[in-house]
Motif scaffolding. Structure first.
Motif, short mmCIF file in Angstrom:
data_model
loop_
_atom_site.label_atom_id
_atom_site.label_comp_id
_atom_site.label_asym_id
_atom_site.label_seq_id
_atom_site.Cartn_x
_atom_site.Cartn_y
_atom_site.Cartn_z
N ARG A 136 0.82 -1.21 0.00
CA ARG A 136 0.00 0.00 0.00
C ARG A 136 0.86 1.26 0.00
O ARG A 136 0.52 2.26 -0.62
CB ARG A 136 -0.94 -0.03 1.20
CG ARG A 136 -2.09 -1.00 0.99
CD ARG A 136 -2.70 -1.54 2.28
NE ARG A 136 -3.75 -2.49 1.97
CZ ARG A 136 -3.55 -3.75 1.60
NH1 ARG A 136 -2.32 -4.22 1.47
NH2 ARG A 136 -4.58 -4.54 1.33
N GLU A 137 2.00 1.20 0.67
CA GLU A 137 2.90 2.36 0.68
C GLU A 137 3.39 2.69 -0.72
O GLU A 137 3.49 3.85 -1.10
CB GLU A 137 4.10 2.06 1.59
CG GLU A 137 5.16 3.15 1.58
CD GLU A 137 6.38 2.76 2.37
OE1 GLU A 137 7.49 3.22 2.03
OE2 GLU A 137 6.26 1.97 3.34
N ARG A 138 3.72 1.67 -1.51
CA ARG A 138 4.25 1.88 -2.85
C ARG A 138 3.14 2.09 -3.87
O ARG A 138 3.40 2.56 -4.98
CB ARG A 138 5.09 0.68 -3.27
CG ARG A 138 6.34 0.47 -2.44
CD ARG A 138 6.97 -0.88 -2.74
NE ARG A 138 8.16 -1.11 -1.94
CZ ARG A 138 8.71 -2.30 -1.73
NH1 ARG A 138 8.15 -3.37 -2.27
NH2 ARG A 138 9.79 -2.43 -1.00
N GLY A 139 1.91 1.70 -3.54
CA GLY A 139 0.84 1.69 -4.52
C GLY A 139 -0.16 2.81 -4.35
O GLY A 139 0.12 3.98 -4.61
N ALA A 189 -2.63 4.88 -10.22
CA ALA A 189 -2.96 4.66 -8.81
C ALA A 189 -4.45 4.39 -8.64
O ALA A 189 -4.86 3.53 -7.86
CB ALA A 189 -2.52 5.85 -7.97
N LEU A 190 -5.29 5.13 -9.37
CA LEU A 190 -6.73 4.90 -9.31
C LEU A 190 -7.09 3.51 -9.84
O LEU A 190 -7.95 2.82 -9.28
CB LEU A 190 -7.47 5.97 -10.11
CG LEU A 190 -7.46 7.39 -9.51
CD1 LEU A 190 -8.01 8.39 -10.52
CD2 LEU A 190 -8.27 7.43 -8.22
N ARG A 191 -6.40 3.09 -10.90
CA ARG A 191 -6.64 1.76 -11.47
C ARG A 191 -6.32 0.68 -10.46
O ARG A 191 -7.06 -0.31 -10.35
CB ARG A 191 -5.79 1.58 -12.73
CG ARG A 191 -5.90 0.22 -13.38
CD ARG A 191 -4.96 0.10 -14.57
NE ARG A 191 -3.57 0.20 -14.17
CZ ARG A 191 -2.84 -0.82 -13.72
NH1 ARG A 191 -3.41 -2.02 -13.60
NH2 ARG A 191 -1.59 -0.66 -13.38
N PRO A 202 2.15 -2.57 -7.00
CA PRO A 202 2.94 -1.67 -6.16
C PRO A 202 4.32 -1.38 -6.73
O PRO A 202 4.82 -0.25 -6.62
CB PRO A 202 3.03 -2.41 -4.82
CG PRO A 202 1.87 -3.36 -4.82
CD PRO A 202 1.73 -3.77 -6.24
N SER A 203 4.94 -2.38 -7.34
CA SER A 203 6.28 -2.19 -7.91
C SER A 203 6.23 -1.26 -9.12
O SER A 203 7.12 -0.42 -9.31
CB SER A 203 6.89 -3.54 -8.30
OG SER A 203 7.12 -4.33 -7.15
N VAL A 204 5.20 -1.40 -9.95
CA VAL A 204 5.04 -0.49 -11.09
C VAL A 204 4.88 0.94 -10.59
O VAL A 204 5.51 1.88 -11.11
CB VAL A 204 3.83 -0.90 -11.95
CG1 VAL A 204 3.51 0.18 -12.98
CG2 VAL A 204 4.12 -2.22 -12.65
N ALA A 205 4.06 1.13 -9.55
CA ALA A 205 3.85 2.47 -9.00
C ALA A 205 5.15 3.06 -8.47
O ALA A 205 5.45 4.23 -8.70
CB ALA A 205 2.79 2.42 -7.90
N TRP A 209 6.84 6.63 -9.79
CA TRP A 209 7.02 7.88 -9.04
C TRP A 209 8.48 8.14 -8.67
O TRP A 209 8.91 9.29 -8.59
CB TRP A 209 6.10 7.96 -7.83
CG TRP A 209 6.33 7.08 -6.66
CD1 TRP A 209 5.59 6.00 -6.29
CD2 TRP A 209 7.33 7.23 -5.64
NE1 TRP A 209 6.08 5.45 -5.13
CE2 TRP A 209 7.14 6.19 -4.69
CE3 TRP A 209 8.36 8.14 -5.42
CZ2 TRP A 209 7.94 6.02 -3.57
CZ3 TRP A 209 9.17 7.98 -4.29
CH2 TRP A 209 8.96 6.94 -3.39
N GLY A 210 9.26 7.08 -8.45
CA GLY A 210 10.66 7.29 -8.10
C GLY A 210 11.42 7.99 -9.22
O GLY A 210 12.11 8.99 -9.00
#
Length: 282
Positions: A136-139, A189-191, A202-205, A209-210
């Motif tokens: 959830r932190e990454r996503g 993120a909405l998806r 989460p890894s894609v997100a 952003w990184g």
């Protein structure tokens, strides 16, 4: 349920602040190699060990700590997710880590038999709880993070307009690209709000952003030109100059592709868990 009643209202009201006790000097991206231990003490535990890169540990009221409670197990087995109050003089020491940006929101934290009265999910379930939190932190939590990103992008655009850099077609194209990619991050993120259980989301997100935030820091310096390397003289502060907001943004974003799970780790997760490629040799 008792833990929900005890902690969630104070978190929601902003009355109790938390920090995260995951990474250690020898266990960063390879979190399963952690060495912090916890032993039973009455109805709770006593925690001993060291954590590092702990954001805002000096301000936090509580720390959730991943520690080994079963010394007979290895790697991700035998870990527990413990809740540790930070106000324990003589049991917890916080040492700020000064960054090249001049700030020190990261810290080393040393636990010497610190009391941990609560375990989340039961003893030995720490890895499952920790991975659920990281997902959830990454996503989807980046929806909130993107509010800050939008404000930073607006500041960079304002600097480009103010200094005239916006007239450069190449820089203007980069500013538009940053804006468009931020919109893509929001839609992604909405998806993923409806993609519970997707191991790659989460890894894609995190990869999105990184890299985006790091490029924004570089762009913030580019729109300033040579002036980006200088700052106003402030001898009273004991330093030749004080960094401004965009300079701090640039220096801090050097770490964006490392903390929260490095880009290399995120690509391995996608390769192994989504694409089914062979696991990386350890």
């Amino acid at each position: 349920e008792a833990q929900r009643r005890r902690f969630l209202p104070a978190i929601a009201r902003g009355e109790e602040l938390w920090c995260q006790g995951y990474s250690e000097p020898e266990a960063g991206s390879d979190l399963a190699g952690l060495r912090t231990v916890a032993v039973r003490d009455g109805g709770g535990y006593r925690v001993s060990g060291q954590k590092i890169w702990t954001s805002l540990a000096g301000e936090a009221d509580w720390c959730f700590v991943l520690a080994r409670t079963d010394p007979g197990e290895r790697r991700h087995r035998g870990l527990s997710f413990l809740l540790v109050p930070m106000d324990q003089p003589g049991r917890i020491e916080v040492r700020p880590i000064r960054q090249m940006s001049g700030t020190a929101e990261f810290n080393e934290v040393f636990f010497d038999g610190a009391r941990a009265p609560h375990v989340v999910g039961g003893e030995g379930a720490g890895w499952r709880v920790a991975m659920g939190l990281l997902a959830r932190e990454r996503g989807v939590s980046t929806l909130v993070q993107q509010i800050g990103f939008a404000a930073e992008l607006a500041a960079v655009i304002a600097a480009a307009v103010r200094g005239g850099a916006v007239r450069d077609p190449a820089l203007r194209e980069q500013l538009v690209r940053q804006w468009a990619e931020l919109r893509v991050m929001r839609w992604n993120a909405l998806r993923t709000l409806g993609a519970a259980g997707d191991p790659g989301a989460p890894s894609v997100a995190k990869l999105l952003w990184g890299g985006w935030h790091q490029r924004l820091g570089e762009l913030a310096m580019r729109v300033r030109g040579a002036a980006a390397a200088l700052g106003p003289v402030d001898w009273s502060a004991g330093a030749p100059y004080e960094l401004d907001a965009l300079q701090r943004l640039f220096l801090f974003t050097r770490a964006d592709t490392l903390y929260g799970g490095s880009d290399e780790i995120q690509r391995n997760i996608i390769a192994e868990r989504v694409l089914g490629l062979p696991r990386l040799e350890r």
